[in-house]
Design an enzyme around this catalytic site. Sequence first.
Site, PDB file in Angstrom:
ATOM      1  N   CYS A 335       0.788  -1.227   0.000  1.00 62.89           N
ATOM      2  CA  CYS A 335       0.000   0.000   0.000  1.00 62.89           C
ATOM      3  C   CYS A 335       0.830   1.292   0.000  1.00 62.89           C
ATOM      4  O   CYS A 335       0.518   2.202  -0.784  1.00 62.89           O
ATOM      5  CB  CYS A 335      -1.029  -0.002   1.123  1.00 62.89           C
ATOM      6  SG  CYS A 335      -0.601  -0.940   2.584  1.00 62.89           S
ATOM      7  N   ARG A 364       7.231 -11.044   4.976  1.00 66.34           N
ATOM      8  CA  ARG A 364       6.832 -10.895   6.376  1.00 66.34           C
ATOM      9  C   ARG A 364       7.547 -11.965   7.182  1.00 66.34           C
ATOM     10  O   ARG A 364       7.561 -13.122   6.783  1.00 66.34           O
ATOM     11  CB  ARG A 364       5.316 -11.072   6.543  1.00 66.34           C
ATOM     12  CG  ARG A 364       4.543 -10.021   5.781  1.00 66.34           C
ATOM     13  CD  ARG A 364       3.058 -10.186   5.957  1.00 66.34           C
ATOM     14  NE  ARG A 364       2.354  -9.275   5.061  1.00 66.34           N
ATOM     15  CZ  ARG A 364       1.036  -9.259   4.909  1.00 66.34           C
ATOM     16  NH1 ARG A 364       0.281 -10.089   5.601  1.00 66.34           N
ATOM     17  NH2 ARG A 364       0.473  -8.412   4.082  1.00 66.34           N
ATOM     18  N   GLN A 382       1.135 -10.879  -3.776  1.00 65.24           N
ATOM     19  CA  GLN A 382      -0.282 -10.569  -3.675  1.00 65.24           C
ATOM     20  C   GLN A 382      -0.803 -10.036  -4.998  1.00 65.24           C
ATOM     21  O   GLN A 382      -0.093  -9.319  -5.690  1.00 65.24           O
ATOM     22  CB  GLN A 382      -0.508  -9.496  -2.609  1.00 65.24           C
ATOM     23  CG  GLN A 382      -0.194  -9.961  -1.206  1.00 65.24           C
ATOM     24  CD  GLN A 382      -0.416  -8.848  -0.207  1.00 65.24           C
ATOM     25  OE1 GLN A 382       0.049  -7.736  -0.403  1.00 65.24           O
ATOM     26  NE2 GLN A 382      -1.131  -9.149   0.869  1.00 65.24           N
ATOM     27  N   ASP A 384      -2.531  -7.581  -5.460  1.00 62.53           N
ATOM     28  CA  ASP A 384      -2.981  -6.459  -4.662  1.00 62.53           C
ATOM     29  C   ASP A 384      -3.525  -5.355  -5.564  1.00 62.53           C
ATOM     30  O   ASP A 384      -3.150  -5.256  -6.725  1.00 62.53           O
ATOM     31  CB  ASP A 384      -1.769  -5.905  -3.888  1.00 62.53           C
ATOM     32  CG  ASP A 384      -2.164  -5.335  -2.541  1.00 62.53           C
ATOM     33  OD1 ASP A 384      -3.368  -5.137  -2.317  1.00 62.53           O
ATOM     34  OD2 ASP A 384      -1.262  -5.098  -1.725  1.00 62.53           O
ATOM     35  N   HIS A 386      -5.158  -1.065  -5.105  1.00 68.24           N
ATOM     36  CA  HIS A 386      -5.616   0.021  -4.244  1.00 68.24           C
ATOM     37  C   HIS A 386      -6.529   0.918  -5.044  1.00 68.24           C
ATOM     38  O   HIS A 386      -6.156   1.398  -6.104  1.00 68.24           O
ATOM     39  CB  HIS A 386      -4.408   0.762  -3.661  1.00 68.24           C
ATOM     40  CG  HIS A 386      -3.571  -0.148  -2.811  1.00 68.24           C
ATOM     41  ND1 HIS A 386      -2.451  -0.790  -3.288  1.00 68.24           N
ATOM     42  CD2 HIS A 386      -3.753  -0.597  -1.550  1.00 68.24           C
ATOM     43  CE1 HIS A 386      -1.970  -1.566  -2.341  1.00 68.24           C
ATOM     44  NE2 HIS A 386      -2.728  -1.483  -1.280  1.00 68.24           N
ATOM     45  N   LYS A 467     -11.927  -4.852   7.645  1.00 66.32           N
ATOM     46  CA  LYS A 467     -11.767  -5.634   6.427  1.00 66.32           C
ATOM     47  C   LYS A 467     -12.809  -6.725   6.275  1.00 66.32           C
ATOM     48  O   LYS A 467     -13.395  -7.196   7.247  1.00 66.32           O
ATOM     49  CB  LYS A 467     -10.372  -6.250   6.374  1.00 66.32           C
ATOM     50  CG  LYS A 467     -10.063  -7.279   7.428  1.00 66.32           C
ATOM     51  CD  LYS A 467      -8.638  -7.825   7.239  1.00 66.32           C
ATOM     52  CE  LYS A 467      -8.243  -8.736   8.379  1.00 66.32           C
ATOM     53  NZ  LYS A 467      -6.860  -9.192   8.279  1.00 66.32           N
ATOM     54  N   HIS A 513      -8.096  -1.233   0.006  1.00 68.97           N
ATOM     55  CA  HIS A 513      -7.044  -2.224  -0.264  1.00 68.97           C
ATOM     56  C   HIS A 513      -7.790  -3.494  -0.608  1.00 68.97           C
ATOM     57  O   HIS A 513      -8.711  -3.877   0.120  1.00 68.97           O
ATOM     58  CB  HIS A 513      -6.225  -2.551   0.979  1.00 68.97           C
ATOM     59  CG  HIS A 513      -5.608  -1.398   1.689  1.00 68.97           C
ATOM     60  ND1 HIS A 513      -4.252  -1.339   1.911  1.00 68.97           N
ATOM     61  CD2 HIS A 513      -6.127  -0.282   2.252  1.00 68.97           C
ATOM     62  CE1 HIS A 513      -3.976  -0.230   2.599  1.00 68.97           C
ATOM     63  NE2 HIS A 513      -5.091   0.423   2.815  1.00 68.97           N
TER      64      HIS A 513
END
Length: 647
Positions: A335, A364, A382, A384, A386, A467, A513
Amino acid sequence: MPVITLPDGSTRQFDAAVTGATVAEAIGPGLARAALAMEVDGRLMDLSAEIGADASLRFITRRDPEALEMIRHDCAHVLAEAVQELFPGTQVTIGPPIEHGFYYDFHRNEPFTPEDFPAIEAKMREIIARGDRFVRRVVSRAEAVDLFVRKGERFKVELIRDLPGDQVISLYSQGDWVDLCRGPHMRTTADIGAAFKLTKVAGAYWRGKPENPVLSRIYGTAWRDQKELDAHLTMLEEAEKRDHRRLGQAMDLFHFQPEAPGAVFWHPRGWKLFSTLTDYMRRRQEDAGYQEINTPDIMDRALWEKSGHWDKFRDAMYLTEAKEERVFALKPMNCPGGIQVFKQGLRSYRELPLKFGEFGKVHRFEPSGALHGLMRVRGFTQDDAHVFCTEAQIEEESVKVIDLCLSIYRDFGFEDVRIKFSDRPEKRVGSDEIWDRSEAALKGALRAAGIHDYSVNKGEGAFYGPKLEFVLRDAIGRDWQCGTLQVDFNMPGALGASYIGEDGQRHVPVMLHRALFGSLERFTGILIEHTAGRLPFWLAPVQVVVATIVDDALPAARQAVAALRRAGLRVETDFRNEKINRKVPDHIEARVPVLAILGRREAEEGRVVLRRLPGREQQELPLAVAVAQLAADAMPPDLSTTPVAAE
RNA sequence: GCCGGCGUAGCACAGCGGUAGUGCAAUCGAUUCGUAAUCGAUAGGUCGCGAGUUCGAUUCUCGCCGCCGGCACCA
């Protein structure tokens, strides 16, 4: 004068308070034998409980779902008695029924091992054979504490002391053995039957808290009868066969090694599968108005401080070391990078919603004990994205995300999707007022998407916003968390993102997100297990193996390979000097979906025999027809006019 | 991270205080054989890593690393 109403609407009247057992006898000897417990006005109770007032009553027999839970619960009690008989000095704690079975947590200096199971199981069978009655006794708090203090059961004493003040405290005994328990239980230990098995031991923290003592947990499984037990054990074997770590090796998809714990080495075939998935997702997202970006893997600590990660997420972050003063961190999320792209240039409200997708690889530092094949790794990719939007656009954009997500899951054959809503966690940024708005907006989106059936996870949200989580159920009934959608009023402002609104003023955008596969690594693992390695044709890393029967067919086989490859199919060859009898099982084992076979006859006639593995049927076709057919089958579901359902 | 178990050839496993074996795979040779495993030969291991005990350790002890099953944590 209790009047008892039975499920069929009939009633029975009694002169005085009666036990369930008496009612059952009054109805008939068959029922008296079959009744294990009862439900009185919707509450599950012992058969020996007295009914003093009018009530509706339903008997629980072995066939009822409630019975299975009671068998397991009773079995846990019997396990505890057996263990205390065999291992004096062992303290009992709790032993609930769980999905497929039960467990009991014990405190003992020496932990249990599976070698102890045969003796424990034998003792359990002995106790069951005795058929001791389960006897319930209600006691005062002081009496209960006194009893367990005398027995030296300090965990039970702690449990009693922590029970709410108005809680009725009941003891259940079977023979000489007593446990603190809410109940209810069946009539006697004999009602448990013989279909149980101890399965594993494990350490577990007392009350789930890592600062508490570690207990020794024994897991067992219990069923109504041997047939059900056998079916369950077969299912476990099936799950083991589907294990993606095992199949990943057998199919030559990926490996792990000690130098990189929790990090995947993708082999050519595995990477093909992976990139087929990302290609698919790219198309779906482009169709949905996303633009793809890519941002740095390593960025300055200062950025992570501003985003809040340094404060809330540092324990899971990797830091870099170099001949430089500055501290850089590997991104654990995409993000902040996405926001930097948004921040370039002056943004107008006319550009919103602006959707940036990124196949970002994040790192991570997961606890070592959490690592598990592809499902839980330390470096993952991911899908991912946004979505930068105004507060007024949140609902509409969220609905679009939910619809896209569910549509994508359907393409992979996942129809059964659950949704979880997670609200503000303890460790968070932003004011309560902002969290109120974020949570309300996300709930509004669920409503607008027509989703009313979702569960709430209290305090499980991300540190920057609430979320939604999308949970898939796979072919053998296991749940996997994949997609997520988070509403974030905090981070864009913290990182200085803004746009010029209709009013000519600067405004801070809201950010959604979202990830749909979630982790590509995990999703790949789920697909492998869901399909038992027999991936849908469009995803199979090797789609066709061309195999020869005799060397005379080699030239024709090479032509067939070329034709299939020209049609975009992933083709390998098996020109080994082996009998076709051997080649067939080898490729079944390797989970190749289609075997294209050429012998002398096919070579001469320009034909090919297709065999869809692991099936036995064959079709003999002219090469061109076979190629066209396979090429059509290989079309991804989003490009195919007739959707190819996943297995 | 915590508790317990495990770590032997590419894979699956056996073994044991006296420096290792089986099956499959691999390599070579023979066989060209029409739909669920052709025959024979050969080669392959610093027994996870490091210390200790011992005349001698793959085997016993300790530490570390990794994996497995749970717990805790989570995409």
